[in-house]
Design an enzyme around this catalytic site. Structure first.
Site, mmCIF file in Angstrom:
data_model
loop_
_atom_site.group_PDB
_atom_site.id
_atom_site.type_symbol
_atom_site.label_atom_id
_atom_site.label_comp_id
_atom_site.label_asym_id
_atom_site.label_seq_id
_atom_site.Cartn_x
_atom_site.Cartn_y
_atom_site.Cartn_z
ATOM 1 N N ASP A 31 -22.911 -34.998 0.979
ATOM 2 C CA ASP A 31 -23.221 -34.384 2.270
ATOM 3 C C ASP A 31 -23.494 -32.900 2.076
ATOM 4 O O ASP A 31 -22.795 -32.208 1.336
ATOM 5 C CB ASP A 31 -22.064 -34.601 3.258
ATOM 6 C CG ASP A 31 -22.503 -34.391 4.689
ATOM 7 O OD1 ASP A 31 -22.545 -35.365 5.447
ATOM 8 O OD2 ASP A 31 -22.816 -33.227 5.053
ATOM 9 N N ASN A 87 -19.973 -42.506 12.276
ATOM 10 C CA ASN A 87 -20.142 -41.944 13.610
ATOM 11 C C ASN A 87 -21.178 -42.793 14.336
ATOM 12 O O ASN A 87 -22.246 -43.094 13.788
ATOM 13 C CB ASN A 87 -20.612 -40.489 13.517
ATOM 14 C CG ASN A 87 -19.542 -39.583 12.949
ATOM 15 O OD1 ASN A 87 -18.352 -39.814 13.131
ATOM 16 N ND2 ASN A 87 -19.957 -38.546 12.241
ATOM 17 N N GLN A 94 -22.688 -38.501 15.973
ATOM 18 C CA GLN A 94 -23.815 -38.958 15.152
ATOM 19 C C GLN A 94 -25.033 -38.083 15.403
ATOM 20 O O GLN A 94 -25.422 -37.857 16.560
ATOM 21 C CB GLN A 94 -24.159 -40.430 15.447
ATOM 22 C CG GLN A 94 -25.212 -40.983 14.495
ATOM 23 C CD GLN A 94 -25.484 -42.476 14.678
ATOM 24 O OE1 GLN A 94 -24.931 -43.114 15.575
ATOM 25 N NE2 GLN A 94 -26.332 -43.026 13.828
ATOM 26 N N VAL A 96 -27.811 -38.246 12.825
ATOM 27 C CA VAL A 96 -28.922 -38.906 12.131
ATOM 28 C C VAL A 96 -28.851 -40.390 12.474
ATOM 29 O O VAL A 96 -27.870 -41.069 12.137
ATOM 30 C CB VAL A 96 -28.838 -38.698 10.608
ATOM 31 C CG1 VAL A 96 -29.998 -39.411 9.913
ATOM 32 C CG2 VAL A 96 -28.842 -37.207 10.262
ATOM 33 N N HIS A 100 -25.451 -44.657 8.318
ATOM 34 C CA HIS A 100 -24.882 -44.138 7.070
ATOM 35 C C HIS A 100 -23.376 -44.087 7.219
ATOM 36 O O HIS A 100 -22.858 -43.887 8.313
ATOM 37 C CB HIS A 100 -25.424 -42.739 6.763
ATOM 38 C CG HIS A 100 -25.229 -41.780 7.895
ATOM 39 N ND1 HIS A 100 -26.071 -41.763 8.996
ATOM 40 C CD2 HIS A 100 -24.276 -40.847 8.134
ATOM 41 C CE1 HIS A 100 -25.654 -40.842 9.848
ATOM 42 N NE2 HIS A 100 -24.554 -40.277 9.352
ATOM 43 N N HIS A 102 -19.915 -42.147 6.000
ATOM 44 C CA HIS A 102 -19.313 -40.984 5.354
ATOM 45 C C HIS A 102 -18.150 -41.475 4.499
ATOM 46 O O HIS A 102 -17.272 -42.198 5.000
ATOM 47 C CB HIS A 102 -18.743 -40.020 6.394
ATOM 48 C CG HIS A 102 -19.766 -39.395 7.295
ATOM 49 N ND1 HIS A 102 -20.239 -38.119 7.117
ATOM 50 C CD2 HIS A 102 -20.400 -39.878 8.402
ATOM 51 C CE1 HIS A 102 -21.112 -37.825 8.071
ATOM 52 N NE2 HIS A 102 -21.228 -38.882 8.864
HETATM 53 P P1 5GP Z 1 -23.789 -37.844 11.336
HETATM 54 O O1 5GP Z 1 -23.512 -36.544 12.046
HETATM 55 O O2 5GP Z 1 -25.083 -38.460 11.822
HETATM 56 O O3 5GP Z 1 -22.646 -38.812 11.309
HETATM 57 O O4 5GP Z 1 -23.990 -37.461 9.807
HETATM 58 C C1 5GP Z 1 -25.148 -36.874 9.317
HETATM 59 C C2 5GP Z 1 -24.736 -36.108 8.085
HETATM 60 O O5 5GP Z 1 -25.888 -35.832 7.324
HETATM 61 C C3 5GP Z 1 -24.064 -34.761 8.393
HETATM 62 O O6 5GP Z 1 -22.740 -34.763 7.888
HETATM 63 C C4 5GP Z 1 -24.963 -33.747 7.715
HETATM 64 O O7 5GP Z 1 -24.248 -32.704 7.103
HETATM 65 C C5 5GP Z 1 -25.728 -34.587 6.699
HETATM 66 N N1 5GP Z 1 -27.052 -34.076 6.419
HETATM 67 C C6 5GP Z 1 -28.011 -33.722 7.335
HETATM 68 N N2 5GP Z 1 -29.120 -33.293 6.698
HETATM 69 C C7 5GP Z 1 -28.867 -33.407 5.363
HETATM 70 C C8 5GP Z 1 -29.658 -33.119 4.204
HETATM 71 O O8 5GP Z 1 -30.810 -32.666 4.252
HETATM 72 N N3 5GP Z 1 -29.065 -33.356 2.989
HETATM 73 C C9 5GP Z 1 -27.800 -33.864 2.873
HETATM 74 N N4 5GP Z 1 -27.303 -34.071 1.634
HETATM 75 N N5 5GP Z 1 -27.030 -34.141 3.964
HETATM 76 C C10 5GP Z 1 -27.566 -33.907 5.175
#
Ligand code: 5GP
Length: 115
Positions: A31, A87, A94, A96, A100, A102
């Site tokens: 992440d 999430n 969430q 993205v 996915h 974590h």
């Molecule tokens: P969510 O908030 O959807 O559960 O998790 C999305 C995760 O993707 C976040 O923890 C964020 O830090 C990670 N993330 C977003 N953009 C990028 C990226 O360009 N590269 C990487 N390695 N992680 C990303």
């Protein structure tokens, strides 16, 4: 057609991020904003499923593959114990909408429950 997700763009090499592990249908990256000493994301190569509820209904064997990759990644990057967080929905954090997991590991007593 909607835009490819950030994770699809990483998989295609359009956004830099090291793929630290991979199976036939999923891959693992670090992440970019870690919330624990070890914070990995386990991601299906398809972006057909927005969240874990859709994935469980549509392809339970792919969900099981994510859990196996999470186990292996936690063993490779920490002591094998880990927290697995999906999430689900903007209200739960969430950001993205390409499902996915974590994987949080290492010193979790320091980390909050959320990812
Ligand atoms: P969510 O908030 O959807 O559960 O998790 C999305 C995760 O993707 C976040 O923890 C964020 O830090 C990670 N993330 C977003 N953009 C990028 C990226 O360009 N590269 C990487 N390695 N992680 C990303």
């Amino acid at each position: 057609m909607s835009e490819p997700s950030v994770f699809t763009r990483i998989l295609r090499g359009e956004i830099p991020s090291e793929i630290v592990a991979e199976s036939e249908r999923a891959f693992v990256i670090r992440d970019i904003a870690p919330k624990a000493p070890v914070h990995l994301l386990v991601i299906p190569k398809t972006e057909a499923y927005r969240d874990v509820v859709e994935l469980a209904a549509g392809d339970p064997s792919l969900l099981a593959e994510l859990v196996e990759l999470a186990r292996d990644a936690a063993a490779a990057h920490s002591d094998g114990d880990f927290r697995l967080v999906f999430n689900t929905g903007a209200g739960a954090g969430q950001t993205v909408f390409h499902v996915h997991a974590h994987v949080l590991a290492g010193g979790l007593e320091e980390a909050s429950l959320g990812a």
